[in-house]
Design a protein around this motif. Structure first.
Motif, PDB file in Angstrom:
ATOM      1  N   ALA A  89      34.750  34.016  47.426  1.00 30.13           N
ATOM      2  CA  ALA A  89      33.561  34.856  47.572  1.00 30.13           C
ATOM      3  C   ALA A  89      33.239  35.188  49.024  1.00 30.13           C
ATOM      4  CB  ALA A  89      32.360  34.153  46.931  1.00 30.13           C
ATOM      5  N   MET A  90      34.115  34.775  49.951  1.00 28.43           N
ATOM      6  CA  MET A  90      33.794  35.002  51.377  1.00 28.43           C
ATOM      7  C   MET A  90      34.281  36.382  51.844  1.00 28.43           C
ATOM      8  SD  MET A  90      34.809  31.520  53.355  1.00 28.43           S
ATOM      9  CE  MET A  90      34.159  29.917  52.919  1.00 28.43           C
ATOM     10  N   PRO A  91      33.583  36.976  52.828  1.00 28.24           N
ATOM     11  CA  PRO A  91      34.098  38.200  53.452  1.00 28.24           C
ATOM     12  C   PRO A  91      35.283  37.860  54.365  1.00 28.24           C
ATOM     13  CG  PRO A  91      32.078  37.514  54.544  1.00 28.24           C
ATOM     14  CD  PRO A  91      32.285  36.574  53.388  1.00 28.24           C
ATOM     15  N   PRO A  92      36.181  38.831  54.619  1.00 22.05           N
ATOM     16  CA  PRO A  92      37.416  38.555  55.368  1.00 22.05           C
ATOM     17  C   PRO A  92      37.206  37.844  56.708  1.00 22.05           C
ATOM     18  CG  PRO A  92      37.487  40.756  54.448  1.00 22.05           C
ATOM     19  CD  PRO A  92      36.121  40.218  54.137  1.00 22.05           C
ATOM     20  N   ALA A 152      44.149  40.282  41.582  1.00 20.65           N
ATOM     21  CA  ALA A 152      43.595  41.187  42.588  1.00 20.65           C
ATOM     22  C   ALA A 152      43.802  42.628  42.154  1.00 20.65           C
ATOM     23  CB  ALA A 152      44.243  40.943  43.945  1.00 20.65           C
ATOM     24  N   PHE A 153      42.868  43.458  42.567  1.00 18.83           N
ATOM     25  CA  PHE A 153      42.855  44.863  42.172  1.00 18.83           C
ATOM     26  C   PHE A 153      42.785  45.754  43.406  1.00 18.83           C
ATOM     27  CE2 PHE A 153      41.106  42.302  38.864  1.00 18.83           C
ATOM     28  CZ  PHE A 153      41.391  42.924  37.657  1.00 18.83           C
ATOM     29  N   TYR A 154      43.383  46.941  43.294  1.00 21.10           N
ATOM     30  CA  TYR A 154      43.051  48.031  44.225  1.00 21.10           C
ATOM     31  C   TYR A 154      42.332  49.066  43.381  1.00 21.10           C
ATOM     32  CZ  TYR A 154      46.243  46.282  47.838  1.00 21.10           C
ATOM     33  OH  TYR A 154      46.869  45.533  48.800  1.00 21.10           O
ATOM     34  N   GLY A 155      41.051  49.189  43.541  1.00 25.37           N
ATOM     35  CA  GLY A 155      40.306  50.076  42.649  1.00 25.37           C
ATOM     36  C   GLY A 155      40.508  49.639  41.220  1.00 25.37           C
ATOM     37  N   GLU A 156      41.067  50.549  40.405  1.00 28.37           N
ATOM     38  CA  GLU A 156      41.285  50.225  38.992  1.00 28.37           C
ATOM     39  C   GLU A 156      42.644  49.570  38.744  1.00 28.37           C
ATOM     40  OE1 GLU A 156      38.983  50.913  36.267  1.00 28.37           O
ATOM     41  OE2 GLU A 156      37.759  50.958  38.077  1.00 28.37           O
ATOM     42  N   ALA A 194      45.179  39.476  49.531  1.00 30.22           N
ATOM     43  CA  ALA A 194      44.181  38.879  48.645  1.00 30.22           C
ATOM     44  C   ALA A 194      43.703  37.534  49.186  1.00 30.22           C
ATOM     45  CB  ALA A 194      44.755  38.714  47.237  1.00 30.22           C
ATOM     46  N   ILE A 195      44.595  36.805  49.873  1.00 27.64           N
ATOM     47  CA  ILE A 195      44.165  35.548  50.492  1.00 27.64           C
ATOM     48  C   ILE A 195      43.045  35.830  51.493  1.00 27.64           C
ATOM     49  CG2 ILE A 195      44.874  33.693  52.063  1.00 27.64           C
ATOM     50  CD1 ILE A 195      47.688  33.915  50.743  1.00 27.64           C
ATOM     51  N   LEU A 196      43.179  36.939  52.217  1.00 24.50           N
ATOM     52  CA  LEU A 196      42.200  37.283  53.260  1.00 24.50           C
ATOM     53  C   LEU A 196      41.024  38.109  52.743  1.00 24.50           C
ATOM     54  CD1 LEU A 196      44.729  38.117  56.059  1.00 24.50           C
ATOM     55  CD2 LEU A 196      42.875  36.452  56.251  1.00 24.50           C
ATOM     56  N   GLY A 197      41.046  38.427  51.466  1.00 23.29           N
ATOM     57  CA  GLY A 197      39.936  39.235  50.949  1.00 23.29           C
ATOM     58  C   GLY A 197      40.042  40.704  51.307  1.00 23.29           C
ATOM     59  N   LEU A 198      41.271  41.193  51.554  1.00 23.78           N
ATOM     60  CA  LEU A 198      41.426  42.589  51.983  1.00 23.78           C
ATOM     61  C   LEU A 198      41.734  43.548  50.838  1.00 23.78           C
ATOM     62  CD1 LEU A 198      43.526  42.042  55.223  1.00 23.78           C
ATOM     63  CD2 LEU A 198      41.084  42.553  55.044  1.00 23.78           C
ATOM     64  N   THR A 199      41.899  43.024  49.640  1.00 21.70           N
ATOM     65  CA  THR A 199      42.119  43.920  48.503  1.00 21.70           C
ATOM     66  C   THR A 199      40.759  44.329  47.954  1.00 21.70           C
ATOM     67  OG1 THR A 199      42.102  42.061  46.992  1.00 21.70           O
ATOM     68  CG2 THR A 199      44.232  42.729  47.857  1.00 21.70           C
ATOM     69  N   GLY A 200      40.772  45.009  46.833  1.00 21.47           N
ATOM     70  CA  GLY A 200      39.507  45.241  46.136  1.00 21.47           C
ATOM     71  C   GLY A 200      39.095  43.934  45.453  1.00 21.47           C
ATOM     72  N   ARG A 201      38.527  44.071  44.273  1.00 20.26           N
ATOM     73  CA  ARG A 201      38.041  42.897  43.548  1.00 20.26           C
ATOM     74  C   ARG A 201      39.136  41.849  43.366  1.00 20.26           C
ATOM     75  NH1 ARG A 201      36.994  41.504  38.139  1.00 20.26           N
ATOM     76  NH2 ARG A 201      38.128  43.267  37.263  1.00 20.26           N
TER      77      ARG A 201
END
Ligand SMILES: Nc1ncnc2c1ncn2[C@@H]1O[C@H](COP(=O)(O)OP(=O)(O)O)[C@@H](O)[C@H]1O
Ligand SMILES: [Mg+2]
Lengths: 240, 294
Positions: free
Chosen positions: A77-80, A19-23, A56-63
């Motif tokens: 690939a799902m939205p939060p 998981a990423f936050y921005g770069e 990241a489990i919830l899709g709240l990080t970046g990529r």
């Protein structure tokens, strides 16, 4: 409840999660799995990546890349909001009580994400303070009350998997004890819990298994029955 | 009886005009506040969509025989749909960026919309007759109240208060308020925040369309009517406090009245009084009268 305790049914399986936050590359391939009805902790030093794992489990990080399976369904690939609707309740580290909502509005905010959630009466019986303060502005509650509220609002929704981030942080010992009671009660009801904890003494007696996170990876996995024999490893890793 | 050398009737007449202007300020700044709360975008297209609302009412009446009452319902719906398309196609991509990009994009949209209407309709302006039921007026004793003008004030107030009620007192409103504070968490709790944002933009600009229809019988329907008004409305928003719902309603009406009183007391200042107040508020209380300081 029929699905109360099914120790061999996988609820959450995370494989090679990045998981990423921005770069910034924060998680470097997390692997872990949690069975239905288990209580599992993520331990680690500050900045290790435990909060980021929950996000990241919830899709709240970046990529993010890799795989997060929830009840056998791929969610990467799902939205939060769709991930949450699979039956997840999230209690964030900063508690996330809304200032523009009353305590009761905060409590009633999350929509149902599963069946069998607690009724409002049952919640007020479990957290009597919240009943008294239902009309107060959410952020006027004390720290302990806000933590109770953040927990209570995900118990109403019928979530079967709870992601709890440092729920005892900065709270008085009595309140920590009360929260320990709540976790036990929830485990008895068959809920699955991933607990991020700084406070090992709080987490140890509650959990079936511990994962140690360091630099965005799982570096150690310790089952409940290995706890006494592996204590020194844990002490070293956690610096406690 | 005279006040400031103006008869009571004259004063009441001015105050009515102030109340009507204030109604438009309130409805338009309310739409801006609702949009800002969810999208964090200052919707510069607001004035153009208000103008478009007035034009659609006029086109509906002259080309399709759609009467005022139907237009009052249909036009906001159409503008709202257009808003939904704008949000999905354009604004969606800007949320990660600075506020400034949303402002620039909506400003560009405003120029395009106004340009198109100017191209097709010229700038001479069209007139739109008030509906039959609202022609004429009533004598209130101290003044003569044209019915249509009374209607504008009442309709605006009802729409503003209904919006306020929905946001402050309902479950849907709780989602919106929570979404303003922390959209990510709201989404993590299972609420479809992207959809909520789209519908909010649609609703916000529908309010502008509604104001446009209300304005059509009073003002000239003219491609520039939006840009003339919106500058004042932005000042109202700044004075009330960015994003504050109640603030935009109260400030809108209040400033309409202040403008009218200034016209009575010192007419030369009436065109600038709102901007003077804006400067003072910015200096003394930068978050606005109703804004939360942080
Ligand atoms: N929003 C963010 N943007 C960039 N980096 C972040 C952000 N949040 C956390 N980090 C970084 O990610 C790493 C892991 O943080 P976190 O998951 O919060 O750790 P923990 O919860 O284990 O204390 C830290 O190095 C932190 O600085
Ligand atoms: Mg953390």
């Amino acid at each position: 409840m029929t699905d109360a305790y099914s120790p061999n049914v996988e609820m959450l399986r995370i494989t090679d999660l990045h998981a990423f936050y921005g770069e910034s590359h924060i998680l470097h391939g997390i692997d872990l799995s949690v069975n239905r009805g288990e209580v599992v902790t993520l331990l680690g030093r500050n900045g290790a990546g435990r909060t980021t794992t929950l996000k990241a489990i919830l899709g709240l990080t970046g990529r993010r890349t890799g795989s997060v399976m929830m009840n056998g369904r791929e969610t990467i690939a799902m939205p939060p909001h769709r991930i949450a609707r699979l039956g997840i309740g999230y209690c964030p580290e900063e508690r996330g009580i809304f200032a523009s909502l009353t305590a009761e509005e905060n409590l009633l905010l999350p929509p149902a994400v599963g069946s069998g959630g607690m009724s409002l009466d049952a919640i007020y019986a479990m957290f009597p303070n919240l009943a008294e303060r239902r009309a107060s502005q959410g952020t006027r509650l004390s720290g302990g009350e806000q933590q109770m509220l953040a927990m209570a609002r995900i118990l109403r929704t019928g979530a079967r998997l709870l992601l709890l981030d440092e729920i005892t942080e900065g709270l008085a010992p009595v309140i920590k004890q009360a929260l320990g009671q709540v976790i036990r009660a929830l485990r008895e009801k068959g809920l699955t819990i991933v607990l991020v904890e700084q406070n090992f003494r709080f987490a140890a007696p509650l959990a079936d298994r511990h994962y140690v996170v360091e630099h965005g990876r799982i570096v150690e996995r310790v089952d409940k029955n290995e706890l006494s024999s592996r204590m020194s490893t844990l002490h070293e890793l956690l610096g406690v | 009886m005279e006040i400031f050398g103006v008869s009571l009737q004259g004063l009441a007449g001015q105050l009515l005009i102030g109340l009507i202007n204030g109604s438009f300020y309130a409805v338009l700044s309310l739409g801006l506040a609702v949009i800002f709360g969810q999208l964090n975008i200052i919707n510069f297209a607001h004035g153009a969509l208000y103008m478009m609302g007035a034009f659609l009412a006029w086109i509906g009446l002259t080309h399709f025989g759609i009467n005022y009452w139907a237009a009052l319902l249909l036009v906001p719906l159409l503008i709202g749909l257009l808003g939904i398309v704008i949000e999905r196609a354009l604004l969606r991509w800007l949320y990660q960026l600075d506020h400034l990009y949303g402002l620039l994009l909506t400003f560009g949209l405003a120029l395009i919309i106004e340009g198109l209407f100017r191209y097709y309709f010229g700038i001479s302006g069209e007139s739109y007759e008030a509906p039959e039921a609202l022609r004429g007026g009533v004598d209130l004793g101290f003044m003569f109240l044209p019915l249509y003008r009374g209607w504008v004030v009442v309709a605006s107030l009802v729409v503003c208060l209904a919006t306020w009620f929905i946001i402050e007192r309902t479950k849907l409103g709780a989602y919106l308020r929570a979404g303003t504070e922390n959209p990510k968490l709201v989404q993590a709790l299972g609420i479809n925040v992207p959809l909520m944002i789209t519908l909010t933009y649609g609703f916000g600009v529908a309010l502008a369309g509604f104001a446009g229809v209300l304005a059509a019988p009073i003002l000239q329907v003219n491609p520039l009517m939006g840009s003339n008004l919106i500058i004042v409305v932005f000042a109202v928003v700044v004075i009330g406090g960015m994003g504050s719902i109640l603030g935009s309603i109260v400030t809108g009406l209040g400033l309409g009245l202040v403008e009218a009183l200034t016209r009575v007391v010192y007419p030369e200042a009436s065109a600038v009084v709102i901007f003077v107040i804006m400067v003072i508020v910015l200096l003394v209380r930068p978050a606005g009268l109703f804004g939360r300081e942080n």
